[in-house]
Design a protein around this motif. Structure first.
Motif, PDB file in Angstrom:
ATOM      1  N   ASP A  86       0.836  -1.206   0.000  1.00  0.00           N
ATOM      2  CA  ASP A  86       0.000   0.000   0.000  1.00  0.00           C
ATOM      3  C   ASP A  86       0.866   1.249   0.000  1.00  0.00           C
ATOM      4  OD1 ASP A  86      -2.351  -1.420  -0.056  1.00  0.00           O
ATOM      5  OD2 ASP A  86      -2.545  -1.510   2.123  1.00  0.00           O
ATOM      6  N   LEU A  92      -5.407   4.724  -1.649  1.00  0.00           N
ATOM      7  CA  LEU A  92      -6.042   3.407  -1.571  1.00  0.00           C
ATOM      8  C   LEU A  92      -6.898   3.148  -2.804  1.00  0.00           C
ATOM      9  CD1 LEU A  92      -7.134   3.685   2.168  1.00  0.00           C
ATOM     10  CD2 LEU A  92      -5.212   2.352   1.275  1.00  0.00           C
ATOM     11  N   HIS A 102     -10.905   1.001  -3.275  1.00  0.00           N
ATOM     12  CA  HIS A 102     -11.451   1.080  -1.921  1.00  0.00           C
ATOM     13  C   HIS A 102     -12.741   1.891  -1.941  1.00  0.00           C
ATOM     14  CE1 HIS A 102      -7.822  -0.676  -0.374  1.00  0.00           C
ATOM     15  NE2 HIS A 102      -8.166  -0.450   0.884  1.00  0.00           N
ATOM     16  N   MET A 127     -14.672   1.065   3.114  1.00  0.00           N
ATOM     17  CA  MET A 127     -13.338   0.497   3.326  1.00  0.00           C
ATOM     18  C   MET A 127     -12.352   1.568   3.772  1.00  0.00           C
ATOM     19  SD  MET A 127     -13.306  -1.933  -0.072  1.00  0.00           S
ATOM     20  CE  MET A 127     -11.645  -2.518   0.122  1.00  0.00           C
ATOM     21  N   VAL A 128     -12.439   2.751   3.160  1.00  0.00           N
ATOM     22  CA  VAL A 128     -11.532   3.838   3.531  1.00  0.00           C
ATOM     23  C   VAL A 128     -11.823   4.303   4.953  1.00  0.00           C
ATOM     24  CG1 VAL A 128     -10.794   6.183   2.983  1.00  0.00           C
ATOM     25  CG2 VAL A 128     -11.262   4.557   1.140  1.00  0.00           C
TER      26      VAL A 128
END
Length: 470
Positions: free
Chosen positions: A249, A263, A266, A270-271
């Protein structure tokens, strides 16, 4: 070239059991200028050969004890013998005898009675061949040596080139790494972050999230505790962030106190989970580092519109981060002040009991002279932080057991100016910054750093001097 041979440089061994023939050969050879050795049979010839190593051997074929064919063959087996020319001198001229002579290693043969002119030329030819072969052998050895030396030199040069290539590759790799990474934290830098945003835009991901992280109070830490401590704080922030994400990442430091996480693929949910994960990691970290906790402001955003530029996503995340920073501004300042007080305690510059005692005296004196309430609040804050500048004094000076030198004393007096600068960088201490600067001024004008006297000295500084002395 044969005529240029110098007979004096060559030695001939005559081997014959007939003493008369030996005498005639010696006389002839010495007249020609050669050095001569005599042997009466094959066995003696072998012994003399080992001792003298002659250039040419004139060998009779028919001799007692050891015939010439056997002696010739054995000479060839001795060290250096295969380089010695053996000229057979014989009464035998039949094909079988000639074949035996050459099979034994003879270089030539001559029949008896000896034709001296033929002997003269055959000796010169044999010696010329020997000299030529010796010269060729020497040249070959020298050539081999030069080839070996040149090969060794080429190997050395090749190794040096390989080492240089490897070193240059390491330098190039390091420069490449430094061009894309932050030198302090090892995270990706702003250049790589912007390149990655551009790359992701070209790939048209359906959802890309960005988290922006800002380190609160870094300037305050740098001003109060020094840049070394500030750098240590940034490294800890980087470690916390990296631990929250996978190895591949993209976590970057894009400014002095600003970090970001990119990200791809995402969703907003999810973030947001990643955002919460960072908050939890910071809380856990601060439980183990209470002396200097991390204060981070975070914001995130996701490209919720088709073809939304990632620069707009970043701007939205950055705005959200600043919104959070404003919302928790009071908490940030409280943490910074607590940190500052802990530093004072660690340097033995302050303690809770000492502060309570001095604040009690200040309260009594201020009440007696009817000091206004707002000034009383600032006075109590001064009592707590008047010596804050001493955090900038080297420990070797501050804790020195013996008397200070003049230079060290001057440096110690500089804590007033250091404290003033620290207070100017902390909003809560700005009201007392001027008093911190002047708290060592004396009524008689012999204080420092400005040499103020009498009522030129702020009243709060005079109150502090009284209670501190008391």
């Amino acid at each position: 070239m044969v005529d240029k041979l110098n007979p004096e440089n060559h030695q001939i061994m005559v081997v014959d059991d007939d003493r008369g023939i030996r005498i005639m050969l010696r006389y002839f050879l010495e007249q020609e200028g050669y050095s001569v050795i005599e042997a009466s049979d094959g066995s003696q010839a072998l012994n003399y050969y080992l001792e003298y190593k002659p250039d040419v051997v004139l060998m009779d074929t028919l001799m007692p004890k050891m015939d010439g064919f056997t002696a010739c063959a054995q000479i060839q087996q001795l060290s250096g013998g295969n380089g010695t020319s053996v000229l057979m001198v014989t009464v035998l001229d039949d094909p079988e005898s000639v074949g035996m002579a050459f099979n034994a290693g003879a270089a030539d043969y001559i029949t008896k009675p000896i034709n001296w002119a033929v002997l003269r030329h055959r000796l010169k030819r044999l010696l010329h061949t020997r000299v030529t072969e010796a010269a060729l052998h020497k040249a070959h050895r020298e050539l081999e040596q030069r080839v070996e030396e040149r090969t060794a030199e080429l190997v050395r040069i090749n190794r040096a080139l390989q080492a240089e290539i490897a070193e240059r590759k390491q330098i190039e790799d390091k420069l490449r790494y430094l061009s894309l990474h932050d030198g302090l934290t090892g995270l990706y830098n702003r250049v790589y972050f912007e390149e990655e945003m551009h790359r992701l835009e070209g790939m048209r991901y359906s959802a890309v999230g960005i988290i922006v992280v800002d380190v609160d109070g870094l300037k305050f830490i740098n001003d109060t505790l020094g840049h070394k401590m500030g750098d240590s704080l940034l490294v800890r922030v980087a470690q916390v962030l990296k631990a929250c994400f996978r190895e591949g990442d993209m976590v970057a430091r894009i400014g002095g106190d600003e970090f970001t996480v990119l990200l791809p693929n995402h969703t907003k949910a999810m973030v947001e989970r990643a955002y919460r994960r960072i908050q939890e990691a910071v809380t856990q970290h601060n439980e183990m580092h209470k002396e200097l906790p991390l204060c981070l402001s975070l914001g995130f955003a996701v490209n919720h519109k088709p073809n939304m530029p990632l620069s707009d996503v970043f701007r939205e995340a950055d705005n959200n981060m600043y919104r959070e920073k404003l919302n928790q501004r009071g908490n940030i300042r409280s943490v910074m002040m607590q940190t500052l007080f802990k530093v004072l305690q660690k340097r033995n510059l302050s303690s809770v009991d000492q502060m309570d005692y001095l604040q009690g005296l200040a309260l009594k004196l201020a009440t007696a002279i009817k000091l206004p309430e707002h000034r009383l609040t600032d006075l109590l804050l001064l009592v707590q932080f008047y010596d804050i500048g001493k955090v900038g004094i080297p420990e070797g000076i501050y804790f020195k057991a013996g008397p200070l030198t003049a230079e060290e004393y001057d440096e110690m007096q500089g804590h007033c100016e250091i404290g003033y600068r620290i207070a100017q960088s902390a909003p809560e201490l700005i009201p007392i910054a001027d008093w911190i600067l002047k708290h060592h001024e004396w009524w008689n004008g012999k204080g420092y750093p400005l040499g103020l006297k009498g009522e030129e000295i702020p009243l709060e500084c005079r109150i502090l001097a009284v209670i501190d002395a008391y």
